[in-house]
Design an enzyme around this catalytic site. Structure first.
Site, short mmCIF file in Angstrom:
data_model
loop_
_atom_site.label_atom_id
_atom_site.label_comp_id
_atom_site.label_asym_id
_atom_site.label_seq_id
_atom_site.Cartn_x
_atom_site.Cartn_y
_atom_site.Cartn_z
N GLU A 114 0.85 -1.18 0.00
CA GLU A 114 0.00 0.00 0.00
C GLU A 114 0.90 1.24 0.00
O GLU A 114 1.87 1.27 0.75
CB GLU A 114 -0.91 0.04 1.23
CG GLU A 114 -1.89 1.21 1.17
CD GLU A 114 -2.91 1.22 2.31
OE1 GLU A 114 -2.79 0.40 3.23
OE2 GLU A 114 -3.80 2.05 2.25
N GLY A 119 2.73 2.19 10.94
CA GLY A 119 2.43 1.35 12.10
C GLY A 119 2.26 -0.11 11.75
O GLY A 119 2.88 -0.98 12.34
N ALA A 120 1.40 -0.38 10.77
CA ALA A 120 1.12 -1.77 10.39
C ALA A 120 0.31 -1.79 9.11
O ALA A 120 -0.14 -0.74 8.64
CB ALA A 120 0.35 -2.48 11.50
N MET A 121 0.15 -2.99 8.56
CA MET A 121 -0.52 -3.12 7.27
C MET A 121 -1.43 -4.34 7.25
O MET A 121 -1.01 -5.43 7.60
CB MET A 121 0.55 -3.20 6.16
CG MET A 121 -0.02 -3.31 4.77
SD MET A 121 -1.02 -1.86 4.36
CE MET A 121 -2.26 -2.63 3.33
N GLU A 122 -2.65 -4.11 6.75
CA GLU A 122 -3.73 -5.09 6.86
C GLU A 122 -3.77 -6.13 5.74
O GLU A 122 -4.86 -6.62 5.41
CB GLU A 122 -5.07 -4.33 6.90
CG GLU A 122 -5.48 -3.64 5.59
CD GLU A 122 -5.08 -2.18 5.46
OE1 GLU A 122 -4.13 -1.76 6.14
OE2 GLU A 122 -5.72 -1.47 4.68
N ASN A 123 -2.65 -6.50 5.14
CA ASN A 123 -2.64 -7.51 4.06
C ASN A 123 -3.53 -8.70 4.42
O ASN A 123 -3.51 -9.19 5.53
CB ASN A 123 -1.21 -8.01 3.85
CG ASN A 123 -0.21 -6.89 3.86
OD1 ASN A 123 -0.31 -5.96 3.07
ND2 ASN A 123 0.72 -6.93 4.80
N GLU A 169 -5.90 -3.16 12.38
CA GLU A 169 -5.57 -3.97 11.19
C GLU A 169 -6.54 -5.14 11.07
O GLU A 169 -6.97 -5.48 9.96
CB GLU A 169 -4.13 -4.48 11.26
CG GLU A 169 -3.07 -3.40 11.47
CD GLU A 169 -3.16 -2.22 10.53
OE1 GLU A 169 -3.62 -2.39 9.38
OE2 GLU A 169 -2.80 -1.09 10.94
N HIS A 182 -9.79 -4.02 9.54
CA HIS A 182 -9.70 -3.78 8.09
C HIS A 182 -10.16 -4.99 7.28
O HIS A 182 -10.49 -4.85 6.11
CB HIS A 182 -8.25 -3.46 7.69
CG HIS A 182 -7.91 -1.99 7.70
ND1 HIS A 182 -8.73 -1.02 7.18
CD2 HIS A 182 -6.78 -1.35 8.12
CE1 HIS A 182 -8.14 0.16 7.30
NE2 HIS A 182 -6.95 0.00 7.86
N GLU A 228 -9.95 4.06 6.08
CA GLU A 228 -9.14 4.49 7.23
C GLU A 228 -9.95 5.24 8.28
O GLU A 228 -9.83 4.98 9.47
CB GLU A 228 -7.93 5.30 6.78
CG GLU A 228 -6.92 4.51 5.94
CD GLU A 228 -6.39 3.24 6.61
OE1 GLU A 228 -6.59 3.08 7.84
OE2 GLU A 228 -5.79 2.41 5.91
N1 TRP Z 1 -3.26 0.72 5.69
C1 TRP Z 1 -2.28 0.95 6.73
C2 TRP Z 1 -3.08 1.23 7.97
O1 TRP Z 1 -3.49 0.36 8.65
C3 TRP Z 1 -1.40 2.11 6.39
C4 TRP Z 1 -0.04 1.82 5.90
C5 TRP Z 1 0.82 0.91 6.38
C6 TRP Z 1 0.68 2.51 4.88
N2 TRP Z 1 2.02 1.02 5.73
C7 TRP Z 1 1.95 1.97 4.81
C8 TRP Z 1 0.36 3.53 4.03
C9 TRP Z 1 2.91 2.44 3.92
C10 TRP Z 1 1.30 4.02 3.14
C11 TRP Z 1 2.57 3.48 3.07
O2 TRP Z 1 -3.44 2.31 8.28
ZN ZN Z 2 -5.68 1.52 8.48
#
Ligand code: TRP
Ligand code: ZN
Length: 885
Positions: free
Chosen positions: A127, A267-271, A304, A307, A326
């Site tokens: 993302e 912070g983190a990513m919701e893959n 996450e 999401h 978001e």
């Molecule tokens: N979608 C992520 C969240 O939970 C946001 C995010 C994580 C992101 N890593 C990123 C956005 C790197 C841009 C680039 O909010």
């Molecule tokens: Zn998010």
């Protein structure tokens, strides 16, 4: 890096994709000096876009194309076009398959976007537009595909191979390599793709869903962190249950994984099924993480996880709709945290954060609507406005339609749009349809930027026994928006009688009173509401719970604020009355400082704080919040022209006066709580957190006395406590004290003991970066040479440089501009390495309009120097050029 003029992308230009991708089959061969990515895309013409077969334009950046085939025929060089960002080819039928192999270099990827290495492990961050750095693709959220992913790597170094969905096959290969195949049955946009390969250990658990399905839960970390996962696991299970109970949302795969990585931009990513986390948002145990860090882990794990429905099952049509997922998900995680902990404390923290930081963004050169109209670099729009103000917009809908109406709306939204990529309008439409209401005017919250103001006046008619509140709303001009239309402002309020009792609320024209707390919908520029049956002039309590993200003004006297602090039935507004009282008192001190007068503290603030300290029936966490004076950053935000030195001097003077006048009750509360902390093993639970927060703020006031007895207590807490919450406050208080010898000893001890724990060392850097004593810049510069510091790790940059520029205002804003020069130097260095981090680090310089002309010139000078420094990333270019415009 940018080679052409950066292109502005507009929402109004949105067009559905020409082609769709139904199936994506990926194979990754991971090696130490390169990675090969084979992609097979099963594609078809988008029927929505009509007949004809226009060229297929795939996104791709920094890819070395080995070959490309259309329907199994390898294309000659003349049969496709390549430029820096695209691969273009000509389909000859409605249905076709594109195969390609590219070579990429995760081992030298310092931008932490796409496939990269964090320490010894491979991981991804796609993302918003990172997938195009992995393979040629239609890298946009409205192209949703099923994915099958095979990864192969050396088994000894990378025993764990993960991707989205369910594991379906695995095996060994020649030469010590092995492979695994993962299949994700849910269609998803490429930004939700993830892959991980590493030597990881997992904490395992399971969750039984509401329909009795077993879900395996795994948190993967590097071996040394295996003892720091329990809190995240508990948070995950709580989140899964909460989403079932509150939203009726069940998890949909057989396995849910979280992986902690040390080098991560956010912070983190919701893959899908494979969340990747900054280790700072997963790892927590008593000895190494503070209460705030524990709460952050709980909140981010929930965010996450949530999401999975608000973002993944229903995703965004385009990146202008980012707040669709978001804003809604922040609202969901903040309500979760409110339910798990203290609701009022959570609200107070969120509002203080919003008003200090989002309001500043909304008043600055990067101000944009919750749904932006245009951008140069989407990474710059993961903002407080999209996240926090977006959440406030969802909260206002919740307030307007009520709990049940909101649930009806979300049920309809998820049912109607499951598997789709949709817009903020679709979300609002579901709320309208489920509740039979019209939110047309309300939607201005999505399109108009800037923080609305609401001026309130009162009048009491004794003869008619009626009381009128008159409202006048306005909104300052923001970039591209010289004038605004009126907003819908839901204003929760009540009226208090002279004994502090809540009064029944009957509006003129109503048959009877409707309770003693209600929501007025303000829709006009000017509007008034008249309440009847009032024997005496009431005292209004306005904007309870901060029911709208606005700046409200009402001419309260200090005595009235003290009265509200004690009697308002709304806990949030009791805190808010205290904040307003503090602001009035501090602004008076700021004025005295500016006029060169002796500072004199209004003793009513002392008495208000004394009352709080002596009342043992109050929630200790709220007492701690109410004893915290508004921050220098907040005082800056509410100033027309911020006087850095006066703000600092006024606030420090008030703290010292309060500490001296209230030494006895502070000492009492401190000792009671420290004794309890000593006798109870650490638990990250609300009442314990509350006890420690009051204990710690009491200690920070007490240390201002300079008394030996307090120094001893501080050292005792530092050495004998069993947790980081007490230890870090003791350290911070020492660091800001004049006890040089004790300070040096404590810092050295800490660094020696925790040198191998990077997250703890981050806290050690932050505490020193935030020290407001003279010489702050020199201390930060020296710390950049410390062996534990590195510009390669975003957490380190945030902990040292970010903390200095955002939280140490007197030192950063040194009159000679050295703080600005330092920050600009770091931005220039980072621009090439990691554009996302460079662009975020820049924010404090963009606020130059807040300061007096001399500082303005220095800050602008640094922005201009960055602009002239060479080839800028689109990230840094956008922020710098908009700030100077
Ligand atoms: N979608 C992520 C969240 O939970 C946001 C995010 C994580 C992101 N890593 C990123 C956005 C790197 C841009 C680039 O909010
Ligand atoms: Zn998010």
């Amino acid at each position: 890096m940018r080679t052409e003029q950066p292109k502005v992308i507009y929402l109004k230009d949105y067009q559905a994709p020409e082609y769709l991708i139904d199936e994506t089959n990926l194979t990754f061969e991971l090696y130490e000096d390169h990675t090969l990515v084979h992609a097979q895309l099963v594609m078809r013409r988008n029927p929505e876009r009509g007949e004809g077969l226009p060229p297929l334009v795939l996104d791709g950046q920094q890819l070395e194309l080995q070959w490309v085939a259309l329907d199994d025929r390898v294309l000659d060089e003349g049969e496709y076009q390549l430029d820096e960002n695209h691969l273009t080819l000509q389909p000859t039928a409605k249905n076709f398959t594109v195969d390609s192999t590219v070579r990429i270099h995760p081992e030298t990827n310092t931008a932490l976007e796409g496939l990269y290495k964090s320490g010894k492990m491979f991981c991804t961050q796609c993302e918003a537009e990172g997938f195009r750095k992995i393979t040629y693709y239609l890298d946009r959220p409205d192209v949703m595909s099923s994915f099958t992913t095979t990864l192969s790597a050396e088994q000894h170094k990378y025993p764990v191979l993960l991707s989205n969905g369910n594991p379906v096959a695995s095996g060994q290969e020649e030469g010590g390599r092995h492979w695994a195949t993962w299949q994700d049955p849910f269609k998803k946009p490429a930004y939700l793709f993830a892959l991980v390969a590493g030597d990881l250990w997992a904490v395992e658990d399971s969750f039984t869903t509401m329909s009795q399905r077993e879900v395996a839960l795994r948190i993967y970390v590097e071996p040394e962190n295996i003892d720091k996962c329990q809190h995240a696991m508990d948070s995950l299970k709580k989140s899964m249950r909460w989403d079932e109970e509150v939203y009726g949302r069940e998890y949909d795969l057989d396995i849910f994984m979280i992986v902690a990585v040390n080098d991560f931009n956010m912070g983190a990513m919701e893959n899908k099924g494979l969340n990747i986390f900054n280790s700072s948002c997963v790892l927590a145990k008593a000895e190494t993480a503070t209460d705030a860090a524990h709460q952050r882990v709980e909140g981010v794990v929930a965010h996450e996880y949530f999401h999975n429905w608000s973002g993944n099952r229903v995703t965004c049509r385009d990146w202008f709709q980012l707040s669709l997922k978001e804003g809604f998900t922040v609202f969901r995680d903040s309500e979760f945290s409110a339910d798990m902990n203290s609701r009022t404390v959570k609200r107070v923290e969120d509002v203080a954060f919003l008003r200090t930081n989002q309001f500043a963004e909304d008043a600055g050169p990067m101000a944009h609507p919750v749904r932006p109209d245009s951008f140069i670099e989407i990474s710059n729009f993961y903002t407080l406005t999209v996240y926090e103000k977006g959440s406030e917009v969802v909260r206002m809908i919740h307030t307007l339609v009520g709990v049940d109406g909101f649930r009806k709306g979300t049920d309809l939204y998820f049912e109607r749009h499951d598997g789709q990529a949709v817009t903020c309008d679709d979300f609002v439409k579901a709320m309208e349809d489920a509740n039979g209401i019209d939110l047309t005017q309300f939607k201005r919250w999505y399109t108009q930027s800037g923080t609305p103001r609401l001026a309130v006046e009162e009048s009491y008619d004794a003869a008619a026994r009626s009381y009128t509140l008159s409202f006048r709303q306005s909104c300052p001009a923001t970039p591209g928006q010289p004038s605004k239309q009126p907003f819908v402002i839901p204003l929760e309020m009540g009226l208090l009688g002279s004994a502090g009792q809540p009064l029944p609320l009957r509006l003129q024209g109503e048959d009877a009173a409707v309770g003693d707390n209600r929501v007025l919908a303000i829709t006009e520029l000017e509007q008034s509401f008249t309440f009847v049956d009032l024997e005496e002039k009431p005292l209004p309590s306005l904007l309870r719970g901060f029911s709208a993200p606005i700046k409200l003004s009402f001419p309260y006297s200090r005595d009235q604020l003290m009265f509200l602090m004690q009697h308002d039935s709304d806990g949030f507004n009791r805190w808010e009355a205290g904040q307003q009282l503090s602001v009035q008192v501090l602004q008076e001190l700021i004025g005295q400082h500016q006029r060169g007068e002796a500072l004199k503290l209004d003793q009513r603030l002392v008495e208000a704080f004394r009352t709080l300290l002596l009342d043992s029936s109050l929630d200790q966490a709220m007492v701690a919040e109410m004893l915290s004076l508004p921050s220098e950053a907040y005082l800056t935000e509410i100033s027309d022209e911020a006087d850095v030195e006066a703000i600092h001097a006024a606030r420090e003077f008030a703290r010292k006066q309060l500490a001296d006048a209230l030494h006895e009750p502070l000492w009492q509360r401190y000792q009671d709580n420290r004794v309890a902390s000593r006798e109870t093993p650490y638990v990250a639970e609300a009442t314990h957190i509350a006890r420690r927060s009051l204990q710690n703020i009491a200690l920070s006031y007490l240390m201002l006395s300079g008394r030996a007895q307090v120094l001893e207590a501080c050292q005792e807490q530092y050495q004998s406590c069993d947790n980081m919450t007490e230890r870090l406050t003791a350290l911070a208080v020492l660091v800001n004290s004049p006890f040089e010898e004790e300070k040096a000893k404590a810092l050295a001890m800490f660094a020696d003991y925790f040198k191998d724990d990077p997250l703890v060392m981050d806290q050690w850097f932050s505490v020193q970066a935030g020290c407001t004593l003279p010489g702050g810049l020199e201390r930060v510069q020296a710390l950049m040479e410390h062996p534990a510091f590195t510009l390669k790790n975003p957490n380190k940059i945030r902990a040292l440089i970010g903390a200095f520029a955002n939280q140490n205002l007197v030192n950063f804003h040194r009159a000679d501009g050295a703080g600005y020069r330092f920050l600009a130097d770091q931005v220039i260095t980072l621009n090439a390495r990691n554009p996302q981090i460079a662009s975020r680090l820049l924010a404090p310089l963009t606020r130059w309009r807040k300061y007096a002309p001399a500082r303005q010139a220095l800050m602008r000078g640094e922005l201009e120097r960055i602009l002239a420094s060479g080839e800028l990333s689109s990230d840094v270019y956008e922020v710098v050029s908009k700030s100077l415009a």
